[in-house]
Enzyme design. Sequence first.
Site, mmCIF file in Angstrom:
data_model
loop_
_atom_site.group_PDB
_atom_site.id
_atom_site.type_symbol
_atom_site.label_atom_id
_atom_site.label_comp_id
_atom_site.label_asym_id
_atom_site.label_seq_id
_atom_site.Cartn_x
_atom_site.Cartn_y
_atom_site.Cartn_z
ATOM 1 N N SER A 126 -4.407 14.974 -6.162
ATOM 2 C CA SER A 126 -3.552 14.238 -5.221
ATOM 3 C C SER A 126 -2.241 13.854 -5.883
ATOM 4 C CB SER A 126 -4.298 12.969 -4.774
ATOM 5 O OG SER A 126 -3.418 12.056 -4.177
ATOM 6 N N TYR A 151 -8.764 4.565 -7.583
ATOM 7 C CA TYR A 151 -8.871 5.894 -6.950
ATOM 8 C C TYR A 151 -7.934 6.880 -7.656
ATOM 9 C CZ TYR A 151 -7.329 9.631 -3.914
ATOM 10 O OH TYR A 151 -6.953 10.869 -3.449
ATOM 11 N N LYS A 155 -8.550 10.393 -10.134
ATOM 12 C CA LYS A 155 -7.938 11.714 -9.968
ATOM 13 C C LYS A 155 -7.260 12.151 -11.265
ATOM 14 C CE LYS A 155 -9.131 12.783 -5.808
ATOM 15 N NZ LYS A 155 -10.126 13.863 -5.611
HETATM 16 C C1 WQD Z 1 1.568 6.313 4.016
HETATM 17 C C2 WQD Z 1 2.711 5.367 4.312
HETATM 18 C C3 WQD Z 1 2.183 3.042 4.004
HETATM 19 C C4 WQD Z 1 -0.675 2.660 7.270
HETATM 20 C C5 WQD Z 1 -2.871 7.584 0.075
HETATM 21 C C6 WQD Z 1 -3.433 8.071 -1.238
HETATM 22 C C7 WQD Z 1 -3.299 9.567 -1.315
HETATM 23 C C8 WQD Z 1 -4.021 10.153 -0.138
HETATM 24 C C9 WQD Z 1 -3.359 9.657 1.155
HETATM 25 C C10 WQD Z 1 -6.331 10.636 -0.347
HETATM 26 C C11 WQD Z 1 2.787 4.242 3.293
HETATM 27 C C12 WQD Z 1 2.511 3.341 5.464
HETATM 28 C C13 WQD Z 1 0.246 3.181 6.374
HETATM 29 C C14 WQD Z 1 -0.252 1.663 8.200
HETATM 30 C C15 WQD Z 1 1.970 1.794 7.308
HETATM 31 N N1 WQD Z 1 -5.381 9.751 -0.168
HETATM 32 N N2 WQD Z 1 1.536 2.757 6.400
HETATM 33 N N3 WQD Z 1 1.063 1.269 8.181
HETATM 34 O O1 WQD Z 1 -0.788 5.466 0.606
HETATM 35 O O2 WQD Z 1 0.871 7.408 0.738
HETATM 36 O O3 WQD Z 1 -1.496 7.866 0.115
HETATM 37 O O4 WQD Z 1 -3.498 8.229 1.152
HETATM 38 O O5 WQD Z 1 -6.287 11.818 -0.473
HETATM 39 O O6 WQD Z 1 -3.905 10.010 -2.501
HETATM 40 O O7 WQD Z 1 -2.677 7.512 -2.282
HETATM 41 O O8 WQD Z 1 -0.949 7.221 2.443
HETATM 42 O O9 WQD Z 1 -1.230 7.123 4.869
HETATM 43 O O10 WQD Z 1 -2.053 5.162 3.482
HETATM 44 O O11 WQD Z 1 0.400 5.527 3.800
HETATM 45 O O12 WQD Z 1 3.151 1.426 7.310
HETATM 46 O O13 WQD Z 1 -1.038 1.126 9.032
HETATM 47 O O14 WQD Z 1 2.464 4.744 5.570
HETATM 48 O O15 WQD Z 1 2.770 1.815 3.603
HETATM 49 O O16 WQD Z 1 4.153 3.994 3.039
HETATM 50 P P1 WQD Z 1 -0.502 6.893 0.934
HETATM 51 P P2 WQD Z 1 -1.041 6.243 3.694
#
Ligand code: WQD
Length: 351
Positions: A126, A151, A155
């Site tokens: 990731s 997490y 990785k």
């Molecule tokens: C994306 C953006 C949030 C939810 C993580 C892991 C990565 C992979 C994907 C497993 C961020 C914003 C989110 C919400 C929001 N995991 N957001 N409101 O954190 O980039 O990555 O998940 O494979 O390894 O690190 O993904 O989708 O959680 O967030 O504003 O209700 O959306 O702040 O900027 P992230 P995400």
Amino acid sequence: MKKILVTGGCGYIGAHTILDLIENGYDPICVDNNSRSTTALLEGIKSITGNSVKNYKVDLCNFDDTYAIFQENIGIEGIIHFAAYKAVGESVENPLMYFENNLESLINILKCALEFNIPNFIFSSSCTVYGSPDEILVTEKSPLKPGESPYGITKQMGEEIVREVTKKGETQSILLRYFNPVGAHPTALIGELPLGKPQNLVPAITQTAIGIIPQFMVYGDDYPTRDGSSIRDYIHVCDIAHAHILALEYLAKRKNTTPCDVFNLGTGNGITVLEVIKSFEKVSGVKLDYKIGPRRPGDIVSIYANNSLAKEKLNWEPKYSLDEMMSSAWKWELKLKDDAALHNNLNFQMN
Ligand code: WQD
């Protein structure tokens, strides 16, 4: 047909990859303990292909049960290892559960890979391994900063374990670093099935739009970006899935330049949260009810991929646009609403 063992094959990316393997003439074998999934996506694969995927409900932390799968399926030509817990927030709450599950399962599957001389091993990694990068457009050579969560650390450690273990001998490997996988198969017969309240952006948007979540929260609009919301590299899950088939072929032909090659899987486009919402509203016709909230602890400002190595070496080309990612995610959410049985099944899992 080439037998490929897919661990975590009942999960979101695993199931989309199993579908692509079948469509490319492989014989995938699934192993999944269903701790975070059901077999619903295998049923979806059957309705698309007519194939019943051979499935073992086994916990890879149990070495004997894992070993027995290899004894029963001689001639496995490759392993794609997806199985792992992947919720950033949960890993902060329960680090030991993450280290135990994600690392013990990896060690067991690698022990079997070496014992049975499985030639090809693909590790689901990731972009989280980059931590909070100095340069937001990251290449595979970008330095890995300290992990942002247990997490992410599993990785980083996982990559090191795979690299060390496949340095010599029969089994060679590829690390695939996914950026943000989103969307669903165009048929809307398989897609993402988050258990409980989704942490990830796109299922949170679609569940808000369909009325499951009362209001969507944008985690911060005070970041130093073009509209204040954070930037990620969203990539369609089908583009991610197809990269696994290309990686298998690349490795099987021993085109790899090292015993453990690494590839970024992203579109190379950095998109803000507010831009994702705009795209969703455009393709769905739904005005999203959202408010701006505080930043989420552990979030980084921005990251997106330099994907030229995967394009050049794997001959991989992401096909889906942001609008297509959003429309496929919305089509899937609408399908879930119609398929109450599937939802009830998940609700059962949640309680
Ligand atoms: C994306 C953006 C949030 C939810 C993580 C892991 C990565 C992979 C994907 C497993 C961020 C914003 C989110 C919400 C929001 N995991 N957001 N409101 O954190 O980039 O990555 O998940 O494979 O390894 O690190 O993904 O989708 O959680 O967030 O504003 O209700 O959306 O702040 O900027 P992230 P995400």
